[in-house]
Design an enzyme around this catalytic site. Structure first.
Site, PDB file in Angstrom:
ATOM      1  N   TYR A 143       0.699  -1.633   0.391  1.00  0.00           N
ATOM      2  CA  TYR A 143       0.113  -0.009  -0.909  1.00  0.00           C
ATOM      3  C   TYR A 143       1.109   1.477   0.307  1.00  0.00           C
ATOM      4  CZ  TYR A 143      -3.610   2.920   1.613  1.00  0.00           C
ATOM      5  OH  TYR A 143      -5.085   4.237   1.898  1.00  0.00           O
ATOM      6  N   LYS A 173      -0.876  -1.026  -4.177  1.00  0.00           N
ATOM      7  CA  LYS A 173      -2.077  -0.131  -3.554  1.00  0.00           C
ATOM      8  C   LYS A 173      -1.907   1.315  -4.077  1.00  0.00           C
ATOM      9  CE  LYS A 173      -5.256   1.928  -0.889  1.00  0.00           C
ATOM     10  NZ  LYS A 173      -5.396   3.300  -1.095  1.00  0.00           N
TER      11      LYS A 173
HETATM   12  C1  LIG Z   1      -5.601   9.841   1.581  1.00  0.00           C
HETATM   13  C2  LIG Z   1      -6.722   9.169   1.157  1.00  0.00           C
HETATM   14  O1  LIG Z   1      -7.338   8.623   2.281  1.00  0.00           O
HETATM   15  N1  LIG Z   1      -7.354   8.170  -0.266  1.00  0.00           N
HETATM   16  C3  LIG Z   1      -8.352   7.389  -0.115  1.00  0.00           C
HETATM   17  C4  LIG Z   1      -7.039   6.055  -0.616  1.00  0.00           C
HETATM   18  O2  LIG Z   1      -6.189   5.975  -0.442  1.00  0.00           O
HETATM   19  C5  LIG Z   1      -8.983   7.883  -1.612  1.00  0.00           C
HETATM   20  O3  LIG Z   1     -10.460   7.222  -1.472  1.00  0.00           O
HETATM   21  C6  LIG Z   1      -9.579   9.489  -1.372  1.00  0.00           C
HETATM   22  O4  LIG Z   1      -9.924   9.364  -0.340  1.00  0.00           O
HETATM   23  C7  LIG Z   1     -10.123   9.775  -2.886  1.00  0.00           C
HETATM   24  O5  LIG Z   1      -9.515  10.561  -3.927  1.00  0.00           O
HETATM   25  C8  LIG Z   1     -10.664  11.227  -2.323  1.00  0.00           C
HETATM   26  O6  LIG Z   1      -9.928  12.294  -2.441  1.00  0.00           O
HETATM   27  C1  LIG Z   2      -8.732   4.728   0.679  1.00  0.00           C
HETATM   28  C2  LIG Z   2      -7.908   3.500   1.089  1.00  0.00           C
HETATM   29  O1  LIG Z   2      -7.293   2.639   0.755  1.00  0.00           O
HETATM   30  C3  LIG Z   2      -8.005   3.924   3.002  1.00  0.00           C
HETATM   31  O2  LIG Z   2      -8.532   4.488   3.412  1.00  0.00           O
HETATM   32  O3  LIG Z   2      -7.233   2.894   3.300  1.00  0.00           O
END
Ligand SMILES: CC(=O)N[C@H](C=O)[C@@H](O)[C@H](O)[C@H](O)CO
Ligand SMILES: CC(=O)C(=O)O
EC number: 4.1.3.3
Length: 320
Positions: A143, A173
């Site tokens: 990740y 990811k």
């Molecule tokens: C930093 C963070 O939480 N990123 C999420 C997943 O990686 C995303 O799903 C964001 O929430 C989304 O892209 C909105 O900015």
């Molecule tokens: C957005 C995402 O992948 C997380 O919440 O870890």
């Protein structure tokens, strides 16, 4: 050994950890939450205890219980349940990895340790390898979220030869906007069957062009259906329709980003859209303001993202 035929693809919702008003985990709504994702959003994969799930703000015993509840409730309903087991302590991470295997999860994911940090690719690989080895039968995902971990080792570099070190490595990811790095991850590993999961929901279409095989994100909890329509349009090579959907999703995300958008706000939006109480976040996060929620609701309505609004005449911005 990881079975490549069960490749993780399509949308993966990064689950929220529901909490009660006094800050305890609200396990009682997780069954309902699974049904909501599958039936209302068409999302059949989940990523548990990640950023959105406040995984790093939970105790190890809470993380075990949350993982167990999702696996149990998701049985025969979800395709895959991936558990994020990253922690600052290698021991804790290994404990969680082993636990994920014991409860029958479909994969584990790990972020880079972010307090005492690995400074080189080899050190990071060594850490990940030790975690992966605690669950030798589970697919392993790295990740990559440099903005939050502060570990900026490029994913492309990390992936180079990774399966020699981590035989269970199954994918990435990628939660970063560097499409050069992401594209090169795909390009340099074409002969592998890796899953390339993009994690910036507002830019997913550009990642699909670069070869993303799926996406993990917070917005798929409540915009899963819309995003699935975008994926279908992309599959059919109807790129202008796909772009319409992406722009529509961007209008919402752009709007909430300007108001201040993070896990707390995701909890408030999901409560609003699904009707399932997600509760407040845990400190150091603070509950989204009422003003935020009202504004977000108005925007969701104007984009016709709230299925029960019935305001068809007023939704000037609604997408195809
Ligand atoms: C930093 C963070 O939480 N990123 C999420 C997943 O990686 C995303 O799903 C964001 O929430 C989304 O892209 C909105 O900015
Ligand atoms: C957005 C995402 O992948 C997380 O919440 O870890």
């Amino acid at each position: 050994m990881a079975s490549p035929q069960k490749k993780l693809q399509g949308l993966v919702a990064a689950t929220i950890t529901p909490m009660t008003e006094n800050g305890e985990i609200n396990f009682s709504v997780i069954g309902q939450y699974v049904d909501y994702l599958v039936k209302e959003q068409g999302v059949k994969n989940i990523f548990v205890n990640g950023t959105t799930g406040e995984g790093l703000s939970l105790s190890i015993s809470e993380r075990r219980l949350v993982a167990e509840e999702w696996v149990t409730r998701g049985k025969n309903k979800l395709d895959q349940v991936v558990i994020h087991v990253g922690a600052l302590s290698l021991k804790e991470s290994q404990e969680l990895a082993q636990h994920a295997a014991e409860i029958g999860a479909d994969g584990i994911a790990v972020i880079a340790p972010f307090f005492l940090k690995p400074w080189t690719k080899d050190v990071l690989i060594n850490f990940l390898k030790e975690v992966a080895a605690a669950a030798p039968a589970l697919p392993f995902y790295y990740y990559h979220i440099p903005a939050l971990t502060g570990v900026k080792i490029r994913a492309e570099e990390l992936l180079n030869g990774i399966q020699d070190k981590i035989p269970t490595f199954q994918g990435l990811k990628f939660s970063d906007t560097d499409l050069l790095d992401f594209g090169q991850c795909v390009d340099q590993n074409r002969q592998q069957q890796f899953a390339f999961l993009f994690g910036v929901d507002e830019q997913l279409l550009s990642a699909l062009v670069m070869g993303a095989t799926g996406a993990v994100g917070s917005t798929y909890n409540y915009l899963g259906k819309k995003t699935n329509q975008m994926l279908e349009a992309f599959e059919r090579k109807d790129f202008s329709l796909a772009l319409n959907y992406q722009f529509c999703i961007q209008r919402f995300i752009n709007f909430v980003v300007k108001l201040g958008f993070g896990v707390s706000q995701t909890k408030a939006i999901m409560t609003l859209v699904s009707g399932i109480p997600m509760g407040p976040p845990r400190l150091p996060l603070q509950k989204a303001s009422r003003e935020f929620t009202e504004n977000a609701e108005a925007k969701l309505k104007s984009l016709d993202f709230l299925s029960f609004t019935g305001l068809k005449d007023g939704n000037l911005e609604a997408c195809s």
